[in-house]
Design a protein around this motif. Structure first.
Motif, mmCIF file in Angstrom:
data_model
loop_
_atom_site.group_PDB
_atom_site.id
_atom_site.type_symbol
_atom_site.label_atom_id
_atom_site.label_comp_id
_atom_site.label_asym_id
_atom_site.label_seq_id
_atom_site.Cartn_x
_atom_site.Cartn_y
_atom_site.Cartn_z
ATOM 1 N N LYS A 2 10.229 -9.073 -2.348
ATOM 2 C CA LYS A 2 9.386 -7.935 -2.001
ATOM 3 C C LYS A 2 8.304 -7.778 -3.065
ATOM 4 O O LYS A 2 8.438 -8.266 -4.185
ATOM 5 N N ARG A 3 7.233 -7.069 -2.700
ATOM 6 C CA ARG A 3 6.109 -6.923 -3.626
ATOM 7 C C ARG A 3 6.502 -6.216 -4.920
ATOM 8 O O ARG A 3 6.000 -6.547 -5.990
ATOM 9 N N LYS A 4 7.390 -5.245 -4.827
ATOM 10 C CA LYS A 4 7.843 -4.536 -6.029
ATOM 11 C C LYS A 4 8.490 -5.516 -7.011
ATOM 12 O O LYS A 4 8.194 -5.516 -8.210
ATOM 13 N N ALA A 6 8.044 -8.746 -7.043
ATOM 14 C CA ALA A 6 7.003 -9.682 -7.480
ATOM 15 C C ALA A 6 6.218 -9.098 -8.651
ATOM 16 O O ALA A 6 5.913 -9.800 -9.618
ATOM 17 N N ARG A 7 5.909 -7.792 -8.577
ATOM 18 C CA ARG A 7 5.197 -7.142 -9.683
ATOM 19 C C ARG A 7 6.052 -7.100 -10.947
ATOM 20 O O ARG A 7 5.556 -7.318 -12.047
ATOM 21 N N ASP A 39 7.216 -17.296 -4.938
ATOM 22 C CA ASP A 39 6.642 -16.303 -4.037
ATOM 23 C C ASP A 39 5.117 -16.300 -4.183
ATOM 24 O O ASP A 39 4.608 -16.203 -5.310
ATOM 25 N N PHE A 41 2.800 -14.019 -3.510
ATOM 26 C CA PHE A 41 2.225 -12.797 -4.079
ATOM 27 C C PHE A 41 2.450 -12.780 -5.589
ATOM 28 O O PHE A 41 1.526 -12.509 -6.363
ATOM 29 N N TYR A 42 3.658 -13.100 -6.018
ATOM 30 C CA TYR A 42 3.970 -13.184 -7.452
ATOM 31 C C TYR A 42 3.036 -14.184 -8.136
ATOM 32 O O TYR A 42 2.430 -13.893 -9.165
ATOM 33 N N GLU A 86 -5.121 -6.205 -9.615
ATOM 34 C CA GLU A 86 -4.886 -5.811 -8.220
ATOM 35 C C GLU A 86 -6.018 -4.937 -7.689
ATOM 36 O O GLU A 86 -6.455 -5.103 -6.554
ATOM 37 N N HIS A 90 -7.336 -7.482 -5.108
ATOM 38 C CA HIS A 90 -6.420 -7.359 -3.962
ATOM 39 C C HIS A 90 -6.795 -6.096 -3.192
ATOM 40 O O HIS A 90 -6.091 -5.089 -3.257
ATOM 41 N N VAL A 93 -4.394 -3.923 -1.037
ATOM 42 C CA VAL A 93 -3.402 -3.012 -1.601
ATOM 43 C C VAL A 93 -4.089 -1.673 -1.899
ATOM 44 O O VAL A 93 -5.059 -1.638 -2.653
ATOM 45 N N GLU A 101 2.833 1.909 -8.549
ATOM 46 C CA GLU A 101 3.610 0.745 -9.004
ATOM 47 C C GLU A 101 3.449 0.548 -10.511
ATOM 48 O O GLU A 101 4.413 0.218 -11.198
#
Length: 128
Positions: A2-4, A6-7, A39, A41-42, A86, A90, A93, A101
């Motif tokens: 998940k993006r969380k 990945a961050r 991943d 996104f990561y 980001e 990005h 987002v 985040e």
């Protein structure tokens, strides 16, 4: 991933890369499960933040009041760089998501003061 997550992993990787001679290719296996594909996104967060670091640092320097990037604690500097990447690169987002985040990452890896500081800096960026 998940993006969380990945961050979180991106912050750990970028933290590891800050002020070292380590390459992205060396740092990623320390943080991620090497048995699974990386991943996207990561990977985009780590590589993008690293590749655009000069632009990000210049943008951050304009927003910092009474601080220089070198004086910032390493975790705040790392989270700010990731968040600014980001915000600038990005556009899919939402601004509010990036802020939230970043604050959560500071709470997880830093302390409550870190979150307030990062929120103050990132709130100077206009929503697009």
């Amino acid at each position: 991933m998940k993006r969380k997550e990945a961050r979180e992993k991106a912050v750990q990787t970028l933290f590891q890369l800050d002020n070292t001679e380590m390459t992205i290719e060396d740092a990623i296996p320390y943080i991620t499960d090497t048995d699974r594909p990386i991943d996207p996104f990561y990977e985009s967060l780590v590589k993008g933040t690293t590749e655009h670091r000069d632009e990000i640092d210049a943008t951050l320097a304009e927003k910092l009041e009474n601080w220089s990037l070198d004086r910032l604690p390493k975790i705040e500097r790392t989270v700010l760089r990731l968040a600014v990447y980001e915000l600038l690169h990005h556009e899919d987002v939402p601004h509010r998501v990036v802020l939230n985040e970043a604050i959560e990452l500071c709470k997880q890896f830093g302390d409550e003061k870190s979150g307030r500081f990062v929120n103050g800096v990132l709130s100077k960026f206009e929503e697009k």
